[in-house]
Design a protein around this motif. Structure first.
Motif, PDB file in Angstrom:
ATOM      1  N   GLY A 100       0.842  -1.199   0.000  1.00 12.24           N
ATOM      2  CA  GLY A 100       0.000   0.000   0.000  1.00 12.24           C
ATOM      3  C   GLY A 100       0.872   1.242   0.000  1.00 12.24           C
ATOM      4  N   CYS A 101       0.270   2.398   0.266  1.00 11.15           N
ATOM      5  CA  CYS A 101       1.050   3.646   0.283  1.00 11.15           C
ATOM      6  C   CYS A 101       0.266   4.719   1.031  1.00 11.15           C
ATOM      7  N   PRO A 102       0.954   5.490   1.895  1.00 10.99           N
ATOM      8  CA  PRO A 102       0.237   6.524   2.653  1.00 10.99           C
ATOM      9  C   PRO A 102       0.050   7.832   1.881  1.00 10.99           C
ATOM     10  N   VAL A 103       0.622   7.928   0.671  1.00 14.11           N
ATOM     11  CA  VAL A 103       0.646   9.234  -0.010  1.00 14.11           C
ATOM     12  C   VAL A 103      -0.698   9.535  -0.691  1.00 14.11           C
ATOM     13  N   LYS A 106      -4.239  10.873  -6.138  1.00 18.09           N
ATOM     14  CA  LYS A 106      -5.624  10.635  -6.569  1.00 18.09           C
ATOM     15  C   LYS A 106      -5.739   9.687  -7.764  1.00 18.09           C
ATOM     16  N   PHE A 107      -4.656   9.592  -8.557  1.00 16.54           N
ATOM     17  CA  PHE A 107      -4.715   8.785  -9.783  1.00 16.54           C
ATOM     18  C   PHE A 107      -4.177   7.368  -9.567  1.00 16.54           C
ATOM     19  N   CYS A 108      -3.786   7.036  -8.332  1.00 18.16           N
ATOM     20  CA  CYS A 108      -3.009   5.813  -8.119  1.00 18.16           C
ATOM     21  C   CYS A 108      -3.815   4.769  -7.344  1.00 18.16           C
ATOM     22  N   ALA A 109      -3.936   3.575  -7.928  1.00 21.57           N
ATOM     23  CA  ALA A 109      -4.708   2.503  -7.289  1.00 21.57           C
ATOM     24  C   ALA A 109      -4.070   2.099  -5.959  1.00 21.57           C
ATOM     25  N   THR A 110      -2.730   2.062  -5.906  1.00 20.35           N
ATOM     26  CA  THR A 110      -2.053   1.711  -4.644  1.00 20.35           C
ATOM     27  C   THR A 110      -2.382   2.738  -3.569  1.00 20.35           C
ATOM     28  N   GLY A 111      -2.354   4.015  -3.969  1.00 24.50           N
ATOM     29  CA  GLY A 111      -2.659   5.088  -3.017  1.00 24.50           C
ATOM     30  C   GLY A 111      -4.058   4.946  -2.450  1.00 24.50           C
ATOM     31  N   GLN A 112      -4.992   4.481  -3.285  1.00 24.80           N
ATOM     32  CA  GLN A 112      -6.384   4.369  -2.826  1.00 24.80           C
ATOM     33  C   GLN A 112      -6.568   3.208  -1.843  1.00 24.80           C
ATOM     34  N   MET A 113      -5.644   2.223  -1.870  1.00 25.70           N
ATOM     35  CA  MET A 113      -5.820   1.102  -0.924  1.00 25.70           C
ATOM     36  C   MET A 113      -5.288   1.434   0.468  1.00 25.70           C
ATOM     37  N   GLY A 114      -4.628   2.605   0.601  1.00 24.95           N
ATOM     38  CA  GLY A 114      -4.130   3.010   1.919  1.00 24.95           C
ATOM     39  C   GLY A 114      -2.794   2.360   2.246  1.00 24.95           C
ATOM     40  N   PHE A 115      -2.287   2.715   3.420  1.00 26.23           N
ATOM     41  CA  PHE A 115      -0.966   2.233   3.830  1.00 26.23           C
ATOM     42  C   PHE A 115      -1.116   0.971   4.662  1.00 26.23           C
ATOM     43  N   PRO A 210       2.586  20.768 -13.669  1.00 25.80           N
ATOM     44  CA  PRO A 210       3.619  21.794 -13.857  1.00 25.80           C
ATOM     45  C   PRO A 210       3.525  22.948 -12.865  1.00 25.80           C
ATOM     46  N   ASN A 211       2.554  22.904 -11.951  1.00 20.71           N
ATOM     47  CA  ASN A 211       2.446  24.005 -10.982  1.00 20.71           C
ATOM     48  C   ASN A 211       1.890  23.487  -9.656  1.00 20.71           C
ATOM     49  N   GLN A 212       2.065  24.306  -8.636  1.00 16.96           N
ATOM     50  CA  GLN A 212       1.691  23.907  -7.269  1.00 16.96           C
ATOM     51  C   GLN A 212       0.191  23.612  -7.149  1.00 16.96           C
ATOM     52  N   LYS A 213      -0.629  24.482  -7.770  1.00 18.86           N
ATOM     53  CA  LYS A 213      -2.081  24.367  -7.585  1.00 18.86           C
ATOM     54  C   LYS A 213      -2.594  23.017  -8.124  1.00 18.86           C
ATOM     55  N   LEU A 214      -2.160  22.688  -9.323  1.00 18.37           N
ATOM     56  CA  LEU A 214      -2.628  21.443  -9.942  1.00 18.37           C
ATOM     57  C   LEU A 214      -2.041  20.227  -9.216  1.00 18.37           C
ATOM     58  N   ARG A 215      -0.789  20.356  -8.793  1.00 20.24           N
ATOM     59  CA  ARG A 215      -0.151  19.236  -8.084  1.00 20.24           C
ATOM     60  C   ARG A 215      -0.876  18.969  -6.759  1.00 20.24           C
ATOM     61  N   GLU A 216      -1.282  20.039  -6.096  1.00 14.84           N
ATOM     62  CA  GLU A 216      -2.018  19.860  -4.825  1.00 14.84           C
ATOM     63  C   GLU A 216      -3.344  19.155  -5.046  1.00 14.84           C
ATOM     64  N   ASN A 283      -3.393   4.302 -17.411  1.00 15.98           N
ATOM     65  CA  ASN A 283      -4.234   3.106 -17.540  1.00 15.98           C
ATOM     66  C   ASN A 283      -5.429   3.260 -16.616  1.00 15.98           C
ATOM     67  N   GLU A 284      -6.611   3.284 -17.208  1.00 10.86           N
ATOM     68  CA  GLU A 284      -7.804   3.475 -16.369  1.00 10.86           C
ATOM     69  C   GLU A 284      -7.960   2.319 -15.396  1.00 10.86           C
ATOM     70  N   SER A 285      -8.505   2.651 -14.238  1.00  4.58           N
ATOM     71  CA  SER A 285      -8.625   1.622 -13.212  1.00  4.58           C
ATOM     72  C   SER A 285      -9.904   1.878 -12.414  1.00  4.58           C
ATOM     73  N   ASP A 286     -10.557   0.794 -11.961  1.00  5.70           N
ATOM     74  CA  ASP A 286     -11.842   0.915 -11.247  1.00  5.70           C
ATOM     75  C   ASP A 286     -11.709   1.836 -10.039  1.00  5.70           C
ATOM     76  N   GLY A 287     -12.674   2.696  -9.863  1.00  4.88           N
ATOM     77  CA  GLY A 287     -12.699   3.555  -8.681  1.00  4.88           C
ATOM     78  C   GLY A 287     -11.811   4.784  -8.795  1.00  4.88           C
ATOM     79  N   ILE A 288     -11.135   4.963  -9.941  1.00  2.00           N
ATOM     80  CA  ILE A 288     -10.275   6.146 -10.115  1.00  2.00           C
ATOM     81  C   ILE A 288     -10.915   7.017 -11.187  1.00  2.00           C
ATOM     82  N   GLN A 289     -11.085   8.293 -10.854  1.00  2.00           N
ATOM     83  CA  GLN A 289     -11.900   9.169 -11.697  1.00  2.00           C
ATOM     84  C   GLN A 289     -11.225   9.603 -13.009  1.00  2.00           C
TER      85      GLN A 289
END
Ligand code: SF4
Length: 291
Positions: A100-103, A106-115, A210-216, A283-289
């Motif tokens: 898993g991963c604590p980070v 929003k686009f990452c399936a691993t991130g969505q499963m939590g740490f 490419p910028n802080q706002k979008l990265r956040e 790569n599109e993945s279930d539950g990721i917008q």
């Protein structure tokens, strides 16, 4: 663990040479195959050290047989994913440093499963040894390792660094530092500590905006505390000091970060560096917008 066993048993140097050669280079498949050691010592070893710290492996092989995805579990039953990618000249392993991963990007399936947990050095190395044994059967070798699987290497830095020392030790896996890439979402103080170790490892930054706002928006956990300009400034300093190229990973998310103005902004952001931008299809993945 092998080093600790050798120390605990107070074994002479030639015994460590024998076990390192058999385990890391000849790629034996159980401690019983360590035939250069007497049986009583093998039995002691078996009592002390599991041959592997990853279990219940399931392989998924691509149609062209060039990619093998491994799903396996730690002893405490946390999932790990590892991938072997074979091309004409390269056998690259994409290794995980966490389950898993604590980070939570929003686009990452691993991130969505939590740490779930940080992987130990042995759990990292055993993913690599799993594929090293498979390659050995075809007289092939690992050519590259990328820390781009599950998890953020800067948040498990001690175990990742210890794994790198095993990977690059000529008596053990013996890979050149240049063939190892560590990818990070950009935890600045940990990255600075890692860069200051001056290991000669390649660095890849998961930038994706490419910028802080979008990265956040798409990577809120890491971005809010680690500003894009501070990250880039650290990398410019690193590059001036070492003259080494930095790779920036940029996932193309439709209508989010893939417009011409984003490309221009990215070019401006990276203009003072020798940078390689790696554009990656999403790569599109279930539950990721995202698409
Ligand atoms: S840091 Fe990497 S593994 Fe973790 S959520 Fe972000 S992209 Fe996924």
């Amino acid at each position: 663990m092998i080093d600790l066993f050798i120390k605990k048993q107070n074994l002479p140097r030639y015994r460590s040479d024998q076990i390192f050669k058999a385990y890391y280079q000849d790629c034996i498949s159980s401690w019983d195959d360590l035939t250069t050691w007497p049986q009583y010592l093998r039995e002691e070893l078996k009592k002390d050290i599991p041959f592997s710290t990853i279990y219940n492996s399931i392989e998924k092989v691509s149609k062209d047989k060039n990619t093998i995805k491994l799903l396996c579990y730690t002893k405490d039953n946390y999932p790990i994913e590892t991938v072997l990618m074979k091309t004409k000249d390269r056998n690259t392993i994409c290794v995980s440093c966490m389950s898993g991963c604590p980070v939570g990007c929003k686009f990452c399936a691993t991130g969505q499963m939590g740490f779930k947990k940080n992987l130990s050095t042995e759990e990292i190395i055993d993913q690599i040894m799993y594929f090293k044994r498979i390659l050995k059967r075809d007289n092939k070798e690992i050519t590259n390792i990328v820390f781009m699987g599950m998890g953020e290497p800067m948040l498990n830095l001690d175990n990742v660094t210890k794994a790198i020392s095993i990977l690059t030790n000529p008596q053990k896996i013996g890979l050149s530092h240049r063939r190892i890439t560590v990818s990070t979402a950009g935890y600045i103080s940990e990255l600075k500590r890692f860069l200051d170790m001056n290991l000669g490892i390649k660095i890849a930054i998961s930038l994706h905006a490419p910028n802080q706002k979008l990265r956040e928006k798409i990577m809120p956990t890491v971005s809010k505390k680690n500003k894009i300009e501070d990250l880039i400034s650290l990398l410019i300093t690193y590059q001036k000091k070492t003259n080494k190229k930095v790779t920036y990973e940029y996932l193309l998310l439709r209508d989010v970060n893939d417009k011409p103005e984003h490309a221009k902004e990215l070019a401006k952001l990276l203009k003072n560096q020798i940078a390689l931008v790696n554009l990656i299809n999403f790569n599109e993945s279930d539950g990721i917008q995202f698409k």
